[in-house]
Design a protein around this motif. Structure first.
Motif, PDB file in Angstrom:
ATOM      1  N   PRO A  73       9.915  -4.263  21.637  1.00  0.00           N
ATOM      2  CA  PRO A  73       9.204  -3.104  21.068  1.00  0.00           C
ATOM      3  C   PRO A  73       8.435  -2.360  22.150  1.00  0.00           C
ATOM      4  O   PRO A  73       8.420  -2.772  23.319  1.00  0.00           O
ATOM      5  N   MET A  74       7.778  -1.305  21.771  1.00  0.00           N
ATOM      6  CA  MET A  74       7.110  -0.465  22.759  1.00  0.00           C
ATOM      7  C   MET A  74       5.760  -1.023  23.212  1.00  0.00           C
ATOM      8  O   MET A  74       4.949  -0.311  23.805  1.00  0.00           O
ATOM      9  N   THR A  75       5.539  -2.312  22.967  1.00  0.00           N
ATOM     10  CA  THR A  75       4.414  -3.017  23.573  1.00  0.00           C
ATOM     11  C   THR A  75       4.684  -3.308  25.039  1.00  0.00           C
ATOM     12  O   THR A  75       3.759  -3.597  25.803  1.00  0.00           O
ATOM     13  N   GLY A  76       5.971  -3.272  25.433  1.00  0.00           N
ATOM     14  CA  GLY A  76       6.348  -3.606  26.802  1.00  0.00           C
ATOM     15  C   GLY A  76       6.674  -5.066  26.992  1.00  0.00           C
ATOM     16  O   GLY A  76       7.127  -5.474  28.065  1.00  0.00           O
ATOM     17  N   ILE A  77       6.442  -5.890  25.971  1.00  0.00           N
ATOM     18  CA  ILE A  77       6.824  -7.297  26.015  1.00  0.00           C
ATOM     19  C   ILE A  77       7.857  -7.546  24.920  1.00  0.00           C
ATOM     20  O   ILE A  77       8.299  -6.613  24.260  1.00  0.00           O
ATOM     21  N   ALA A 111       8.347  -3.421  10.571  1.00  0.00           N
ATOM     22  CA  ALA A 111       8.161  -2.426  11.639  1.00  0.00           C
ATOM     23  C   ALA A 111       6.789  -1.768  11.600  1.00  0.00           C
ATOM     24  O   ALA A 111       6.485  -0.924  12.448  1.00  0.00           O
ATOM     25  N   SER A 112       5.946  -2.148  10.641  1.00  0.00           N
ATOM     26  CA  SER A 112       4.705  -1.394  10.444  1.00  0.00           C
ATOM     27  C   SER A 112       3.630  -1.713  11.467  1.00  0.00           C
ATOM     28  O   SER A 112       2.726  -0.909  11.690  1.00  0.00           O
ATOM     29  N   SER A 113       3.698  -2.892  12.094  1.00  0.00           N
ATOM     30  CA  SER A 113       2.613  -3.321  12.975  1.00  0.00           C
ATOM     31  C   SER A 113       2.941  -3.195  14.455  1.00  0.00           C
ATOM     32  O   SER A 113       2.177  -3.650  15.297  1.00  0.00           O
ATOM     33  N   PHE A 114       4.071  -2.612  14.774  1.00  0.00           N
ATOM     34  CA  PHE A 114       4.417  -2.344  16.161  1.00  0.00           C
ATOM     35  C   PHE A 114       4.043  -0.910  16.516  1.00  0.00           C
ATOM     36  O   PHE A 114       3.996  -0.041  15.641  1.00  0.00           O
ATOM     37  N   PRO A 115       3.789  -0.637  17.792  1.00  0.00           N
ATOM     38  CA  PRO A 115       3.497   0.748  18.180  1.00  0.00           C
ATOM     39  C   PRO A 115       4.649   1.677  17.809  1.00  0.00           C
ATOM     40  O   PRO A 115       5.811   1.381  18.092  1.00  0.00           O
ATOM     41  N   ALA A 121       4.368   4.966   9.286  1.00  0.00           N
ATOM     42  CA  ALA A 121       3.032   4.706   8.750  1.00  0.00           C
ATOM     43  C   ALA A 121       2.921   3.220   8.429  1.00  0.00           C
ATOM     44  O   ALA A 121       3.918   2.511   8.316  1.00  0.00           O
ATOM     45  N   THR A 122       1.681   2.735   8.287  1.00  0.00           N
ATOM     46  CA  THR A 122       1.467   1.310   8.031  1.00  0.00           C
ATOM     47  C   THR A 122       2.183   0.849   6.772  1.00  0.00           C
ATOM     48  O   THR A 122       2.718  -0.270   6.715  1.00  0.00           O
ATOM     49  N   ALA A 125       7.199  -0.125   6.076  1.00  0.00           N
ATOM     50  CA  ALA A 125       7.340  -1.369   6.820  1.00  0.00           C
ATOM     51  C   ALA A 125       8.749  -1.665   7.301  1.00  0.00           C
ATOM     52  O   ALA A 125       8.932  -2.471   8.206  1.00  0.00           O
ATOM     53  N   ARG A 126       9.761  -1.047   6.715  1.00  0.00           N
ATOM     54  CA  ARG A 126      11.122  -1.480   7.012  1.00  0.00           C
ATOM     55  C   ARG A 126      11.567  -1.033   8.409  1.00  0.00           C
ATOM     56  O   ARG A 126      11.411   0.108   8.796  1.00  0.00           O
ATOM     57  N   GLY A 127      12.115  -1.994   9.149  1.00  0.00           N
ATOM     58  CA  GLY A 127      12.730  -1.724  10.442  1.00  0.00           C
ATOM     59  C   GLY A 127      13.938  -2.618  10.602  1.00  0.00           C
ATOM     60  O   GLY A 127      14.092  -3.616   9.883  1.00  0.00           O
ATOM     61  N   TYR A 128      14.812  -2.279  11.524  1.00  0.00           N
ATOM     62  CA  TYR A 128      16.047  -3.039  11.698  1.00  0.00           C
ATOM     63  C   TYR A 128      16.232  -3.441  13.157  1.00  0.00           C
ATOM     64  O   TYR A 128      15.893  -2.684  14.073  1.00  0.00           O
ATOM     65  N   THR A 129      16.785  -4.639  13.347  1.00  0.00           N
ATOM     66  CA  THR A 129      17.259  -5.046  14.663  1.00  0.00           C
ATOM     67  C   THR A 129      18.780  -5.106  14.616  1.00  0.00           C
ATOM     68  O   THR A 129      19.362  -5.528  13.613  1.00  0.00           O
TER      69      THR A 129
END
Length: 707
Positions: A73-77, A111-115, A121-122, A125-129
């Motif tokens: 994710p866009m945290t860089g880690i 997906a809601s808690s990643f940058p 929006a919080t 929440a749905r995201g896919y890998t």
């Protein structure tokens, strides 16, 4: 295990790589999967089911109980969610082990808690890998057991990229397409694919873990926020390439074994410039796999360090006054036929294809210098760039004497007729062999240096993912190649057209070429005269992500949309703000809870000493104690004023509008206030009794690690 066999015994044992797939998959399935990997063709679910079954069986044989979609994710880690292979049996009383093609191909983390920079929006929440079959799955063993890690891309419910991998993969497809257009013009019909080749050299510090745990700044900020230099630093230049101490050698040995197990070609290890600083360099691979591997390298470095009661510091500037750490990103273009397109050959003045690619890269870097600077930016790198240890914040290109001479001939006369040669180097000792001398020297002060058959981007921050740097490099070079291909494909006489184009591009963009000392004040003045940007900070570089030129290029090739670029700008402003906020709050807490109480104790001890001596001998000379008492009290008062000021500034900063305004306030106001707080505390460290000082000093951290 015999040392001579260790590499062959362990290399890639924990990787579901090409060799394993060739052995375990039916031939037709293997061939179809290879076509997907090599040519980008779609992979259907039926094939995925077969691959998933083989992958599961292989992982189970090696003790795996769980699998995870491993993403960036866009945290860089990296991030991961673990699921076991267990499923209920039909009779309800037993469990079976399953892993389907659907589970391999697609995951659904929250997906809601990643940058996301406003992409989600919080409550959304749905995201896919999505499985990235071009990067092999691998096993990781830790306290949780053995886990099958499946490299994946990460996107939102509405399809926007929420990670570092997706734009990188898009950029690799783009530069492949545009490079093939150029190669076709030169008659290379046999080339089907061009890969971006990357090697990420990783610098790092090692300190004793027990001492690390006594420093809140290292724990929370990754760097020392207070501290003075010990009597000895790096001035003797005796640590660089010096003999590796036993404790560090044991760490490096285990690190290599762990990396080799993961199929990472860990090649080089050595001491770096600063005490307790070291470097590991791998053999190069495709940009995608090299990026994944570098994330695995950083994770493994930290994990192995703890086994040796060490802590691995990846921050760009852990210690003020010492050289910081970087991640040198070595970048080139390689065809599926094994040809390095940045190989100049013995006579580069005659290598028109090489000169064309060189001209495209020079154009790309000149037109997008601030964006390239942004790709290497984080708050830690602001502390490193521009000092006499790292490239300046001014982007320039080092080509060396040979290529600079060829370019000068082309620009000045319209034709290059010769190339400087390296010749032989006679050392002057008969028993030593005569050495072949390269045609050009190296330049460690250049941010973007040509080093024989590749470019070394030396600005990249040591703790960063190399994904952004390579995504931007691929995309801007693809744009330059596209412009060139558009023109040459219409040319009536290709030979004349390509000659004229190379000369014109080099003439238009020669200002970016600089072979001198990038550390010098003279270069800063010269760069300003040339009109080159000097982007001092990350905050100053962020707007380049959303300027008209960047949006045009990235949308043109489908690497990132305007919405995705704006989200990344917001994420970077937020990351800068949060990092500085953490550092400032850490300084405040350490000052109030550690430094001030310890300094008060030291002052009381001085006062008690003066009173005791005076009561015993009224005429005794207590001038030394009195001077120390006065000086300590003055610095304590300055400390209290500075910490109060910083507390107020942090409150004010966090009242600003999120994004650029808040980040700019932290940059312009909070950074100065943090320096003003550090100054009196560092001065006190130099006069207060070491036994009363609340944290390990630089000397303890840098030199006692070797005990």
């Amino acid at each position: 295990m015999a040392l001579k066999n260790v590499i062959s015994e362990v290399f890639a044992v924990d990787v579901f790589n090409d060799a394993v797939m060739a052995e375990r998959l039916p031939k037709k399935v293997y061939a179809t999967l290879m076509k997907t990997i090599e040519e980008g063709e779609d992979l259907d679910l039926e094939i995925a089911n077969v691959v998933a079954h083989a992958m599961k069986e292989w992982a189970l044989e090696k003790g795996a109980t769980h699998y995870t979609h491993w993403f960036q994710p866009m945290t860089g880690i990296t991030a991961e969610k673990h699921d076991s292979f267990i499923s209920p049996a039909s009779n309800g009383g037993q469990a079976i082990l399953e892993f389907s093609g659907k589970e391999l191909i697609k995951g659904e983390p929250d997906a809601s808690s990643f940058p996301s920079g406003g992409l989600r929006a919080t409550f959304e929440a749905r995201g896919y890998t999505a499985w990235d079959c071009t990067s092999p799955a691998f096993l990781r063993e830790d306290a949780a057991g053995v886990t099958l890690c499946i490299p994946t891309a990460f996107c939102s419910y509405t399809g926007e990229a929420l990670d570092k991998k997706t734009p990188l993969l898009r950029s690799m497809e783009v530069i492949n397409t545009q490079t093939l257009r150029i190669l076709k013009l030169f008659g290379h019909e046999d080339v089907r694919r061009v890969d971006c080749s990357v090697g990420a050299e990783q610098e790092y510090f090692l300190v004793d873990r027990e001492k690390y745990l006594q420093r809140d700044d290292l724990i929370f900020a990754g760097r020392t926020l207070f501290g003075t230099m010990p009597p000895k630093g790096e001035e003797l230049e005796d640590h660089y390439f010096g003999s590796i101490k036993e404790r560090i050698a044991a760490y490096m040995k285990e690190l290599n074994i762990e990396l080799w197990k993961l199929g990472i070609l860990s090649k080089t290890q050595h001491n770096e410039v600063a005490p307790a600083q070291h470097e590991m360099a791998p053999i190069y691979g495709t940009a995608n796999i090299a990026t994944d591997h570098n994330q695995m390298v950083m994770e493994t470095m930290k994990k192995v360090a703890k086994r040796h009661n060490l802590e691995c510091l990846l921050h760009e500037k852990p210690f003020k006054g010492l050289s910081g750490s970087a991640k040198h990103d070595n970048w080139s273009l390689v065809t599926n036929t094994g040809k390095n397109l940045l190989e100049p050959g013995k006579t580069p003045h005659e290598n028109i294809q090489f000169l064309l690619f060189l001209a495209a890269i020079i154009k790309a870097v000149d037109k997008n210098a601030v964006l390239l600077r942004m790709s290497a930016s984080n708050p830690g790198n602001d502390l490193r760039l521009g000092a006499n240890e790292a490239p300046p914040a001014i982007i320039s290109i080092f080509l060396g004497e040979q290529l600079e001479d060829v370019i000068s001939q082309l620009i000045e006369t319209g034709e290059a007729k010769s190339s400087k040669q390296g010749g032989k180097l006679n050392i002057g000792v008969h028993t030593l062999p005569e050495l072949k001398k390269d045609a050009t020297d190296r330049n460690r002060t250049s941010p973007f240096a040509f080093t024989g058959n590749k470019f070394e981007f030396r600005m990249v921050a040591s703790s960063m993912s190399v994904a952004d740097a390579n995504t931007i490099l691929n995309t801007i070079v693809a744009d330059a190649l596209c412009d060139i291909a558009d023109e040459l494909e219409k040319a009536e006489d290709f030979d004349i057209a390509v000659h004229d184009l190379i000369k014109r591009v080099l003439t238009d963009h020669q200002r970016i070429i600089f072979n001198g000392n990038g550390y010098s004040a003279e270069w800063k003045a010269e760069a300003e005269r040339r009109g080159l940007p000097n982007t001092q900070t990350m905050v100053d570089a962020i707007p380049s992500l959303i300027d008209d030129n960047t949006i045009r290029i990235f949308e043109k090739f489908g690497v990132l949309s305007s919405v995705e670029l704006h989200s990344r700008a917001e994420i970077n402003y937020e990351m800068y703000t949060k990092t500085l906020n953490i550092e400032a709050k850490t300084m405040i807490e350490m000052t109030n809870k550690k430094y001030i109480p310890s300094i008060i104790k030291a002052i009381k001890a001085l006062a008690d000493s003066i009173n005791s001596i005076k009561s015993a001998v009224a005429t005794a000379d207590v001038s030394v104690q009195s001077e120390l008492l006065t000086r300590s009290s003055e610095l304590l008062a300055k400390t209290k004023m500075a910490v109060t000021n910083l507390e107020n500034i942090v409150l004010e900063a966090n009242s600003k509008e999120e994004g650029k305004e808040r980040a700019t306030y932290f940059k312009d106001v909070a950074v100065k206030a943090m320096e003003e707080l550090r100054a009196p505390i560092d001065a006190l460290e130099e006069i207060v009794d070491k036994s009363l000082w609340p944290v390990p000093a630089y000397g303890d951290l840098l030199f006692e690690v070797y005990k």
